[in-house]
Design a protein around this motif. Structure first.
Motif, short mmCIF file in Angstrom:
data_model
loop_
_atom_site.label_atom_id
_atom_site.label_comp_id
_atom_site.label_asym_id
_atom_site.label_seq_id
_atom_site.Cartn_x
_atom_site.Cartn_y
_atom_site.Cartn_z
N GLU A 45 0.84 -1.20 0.00
CA GLU A 45 0.00 0.00 0.00
C GLU A 45 0.87 1.24 0.00
OE1 GLU A 45 -3.05 0.18 2.96
OE2 GLU A 45 -3.28 -1.99 3.05
N THR A 46 0.49 2.22 -0.82
CA THR A 46 1.14 3.52 -0.84
C THR A 46 0.06 4.57 -0.64
OG1 THR A 46 2.89 2.80 -2.34
CG2 THR A 46 2.49 5.15 -2.20
N ALA A 47 0.27 5.48 0.32
CA ALA A 47 -0.75 6.49 0.63
C ALA A 47 -0.12 7.87 0.72
CB ALA A 47 -1.46 6.15 1.93
N ILE A 48 -0.77 8.84 0.11
CA ILE A 48 -0.41 10.25 0.25
C ILE A 48 -1.57 10.96 0.95
CG2 ILE A 48 -0.05 12.42 -0.95
CD1 ILE A 48 1.43 11.04 -3.06
N ALA A 49 -1.26 11.71 1.99
CA ALA A 49 -2.25 12.53 2.68
C ALA A 49 -1.86 13.99 2.48
CB ALA A 49 -2.30 12.19 4.17
N ALA A 50 -2.75 14.77 1.89
CA ALA A 50 -2.40 16.14 1.52
C ALA A 50 -3.59 17.07 1.67
CB ALA A 50 -1.89 16.17 0.08
N ASN A 51 -3.26 18.35 1.81
CA ASN A 51 -4.29 19.37 1.75
C ASN A 51 -3.87 20.42 0.72
OD1 ASN A 51 -2.26 20.73 3.14
ND2 ASN A 51 -3.23 20.40 5.13
N GLY A 52 -4.59 21.52 0.65
CA GLY A 52 -4.23 22.56 -0.30
C GLY A 52 -4.38 22.12 -1.74
N LEU A 53 -3.53 22.68 -2.61
CA LEU A 53 -3.63 22.40 -4.03
C LEU A 53 -3.34 20.95 -4.36
CD1 LEU A 53 -1.93 25.59 -5.51
CD2 LEU A 53 -4.37 25.11 -5.27
N LEU A 54 -2.38 20.36 -3.67
CA LEU A 54 -2.07 18.96 -3.94
C LEU A 54 -3.23 18.06 -3.51
CD1 LEU A 54 -0.20 16.78 -4.90
CD2 LEU A 54 0.97 16.85 -2.70
N GLY A 55 -3.88 18.41 -2.40
CA GLY A 55 -5.06 17.66 -1.97
C GLY A 55 -6.15 17.70 -3.01
N GLU A 56 -6.37 18.88 -3.61
CA GLU A 56 -7.38 18.99 -4.65
C GLU A 56 -6.99 18.16 -5.87
OE1 GLU A 56 -10.38 20.49 -4.53
OE2 GLU A 56 -9.89 20.71 -2.40
N ALA A 57 -5.69 18.14 -6.21
CA ALA A 57 -5.24 17.34 -7.34
C ALA A 57 -5.48 15.87 -7.08
CB ALA A 57 -3.76 17.61 -7.61
N LEU A 58 -5.22 15.42 -5.86
CA LEU A 58 -5.47 14.03 -5.52
C LEU A 58 -6.95 13.70 -5.63
CD1 LEU A 58 -3.18 13.49 -2.40
CD2 LEU A 58 -2.84 12.54 -4.67
N LYS A 59 -7.76 14.62 -5.17
CA LYS A 59 -9.22 14.40 -5.19
C LYS A 59 -9.74 14.27 -6.62
CE LYS A 59 -11.42 17.19 -2.54
NZ LYS A 59 -12.12 18.40 -2.06
N ASP A 60 -9.17 15.05 -7.52
CA ASP A 60 -9.64 15.06 -8.90
C ASP A 60 -9.07 13.92 -9.73
OD1 ASP A 60 -11.09 17.30 -8.30
OD2 ASP A 60 -9.58 18.70 -9.06
N ASN A 61 -7.89 13.42 -9.33
CA ASN A 61 -7.22 12.39 -10.12
C ASN A 61 -7.32 11.06 -9.38
OD1 ASN A 61 -5.59 10.73 -11.61
ND2 ASN A 61 -3.87 12.14 -11.72
N LYS A 62 -8.22 10.21 -9.79
CA LYS A 62 -8.48 8.97 -9.08
C LYS A 62 -7.31 8.00 -9.14
CE LYS A 62 -12.65 10.21 -7.98
NZ LYS A 62 -12.97 10.57 -6.60
#
Length: 232
Positions: A45-62
């Motif tokens: 398992e690999t996990a990234i936890a982020a907020n801000g602009l990177l968090g939004e990018a993660l949210k948009d890119n499945k």
């Protein structure tokens, strides 16, 4: 980890490198967990936890951290403004894994008590941090070679953690040396079924390393054929 670093370009397009660094600055924690079962298979398992602009990018890119040649499932969770994206790979053998900028292997040294006792096995993960950074990091960051002050300013107190869970008991787990720092593993057993070894370090320290080797010697009953991951 190498595959995660390699996604920076994808997240940054079409922004310039400086904009990318500002978006990443102080934004994420990175966690990797690998488990080995008594048949030599397991889960990565690999996990990234982020907020801000990177968090939004993660949210948009499945599929931002899906590994290219592995059949990974990806899930994204948003909690208290922080986005956590996790890629999960189930494998029957370490040899089924295709990994970039890292390799994983199991080496069986044989069973004790004339073959009637537990097997003695070495788990090894080699992470070519420097190569991953040179090949995939934004040019502005590579040009500065992630100097200590820059890296610490960018990534603050955010953390990188790698853990491996193995069946049976752990006989040895190595320390990591990054610059002048020594990263000592934490070992936790849940009884007779499995033991987890975790290395945790500041993210900026990881990005200053050239090569990291994680090693665990363990003994367990089961089938553990020698196996090594393939390059992606």
């Amino acid at each position: 980890m190498g595959v995660v670093i390699s996604k920076w370009r994808r997240w940054c397009r079409p922004a310039v490198a400086v904009g990318c660094l500002l978006a990443l600055s102080g934004c994420f924690d990175l966690t990797q967990k690998l488990s080995i079962g008594r048949g030599g298979g397991g889960r990565y398992e690999t996990a990234i936890a982020a907020n801000g602009l990177l968090g939004e990018a993660l949210k948009d890119n499945k599929s931002a951290i899906a590994l290219k040649q592995n059949r990974a499932t990806t899930r994204t969770v948003v909690r208290d403004g922080k986005v956590t994206q996790t890629a999960i790979i189930d494998f029957k053998s370490v040899a089924d894994l295709r990994l970039s900028d890292e390799s994983v292997s199991l080496t069986n040294h044989g069973a004790s008590w004339l073959g009637l006792g537990p097997s003695h096995v070495t788990f090894r993960r080699t992470f070519l941090v420097d190569r991953a950074r040179r090949q995939n990091a934004p040019r502005a960051a590579e040009g500065d070679k992630f100097g200590g002050e820059l890296a610490q300013t960018m990534f603050g107190d955010h953390v990188y953690a790698f853990s491996v869970s193995v069946p049976g008991s752990v006989e040895r787990a190595n320390d990591l040396h990054v610059g002048r720092s020594t990263i000592r593993p934490q070992i936790r057993s849940d009884g007779l079924s499995a033991t987890t070894v975790t290395w945790r370090m500041p993210l900026y320290a990881l990005l200053q390393a050239k090569l990291l080797t994680f090693e665990v010697d363990f003994s367990a009953y089961g089938l553990f054929p020698d196996a090594q991951s393939l390059p992606e």
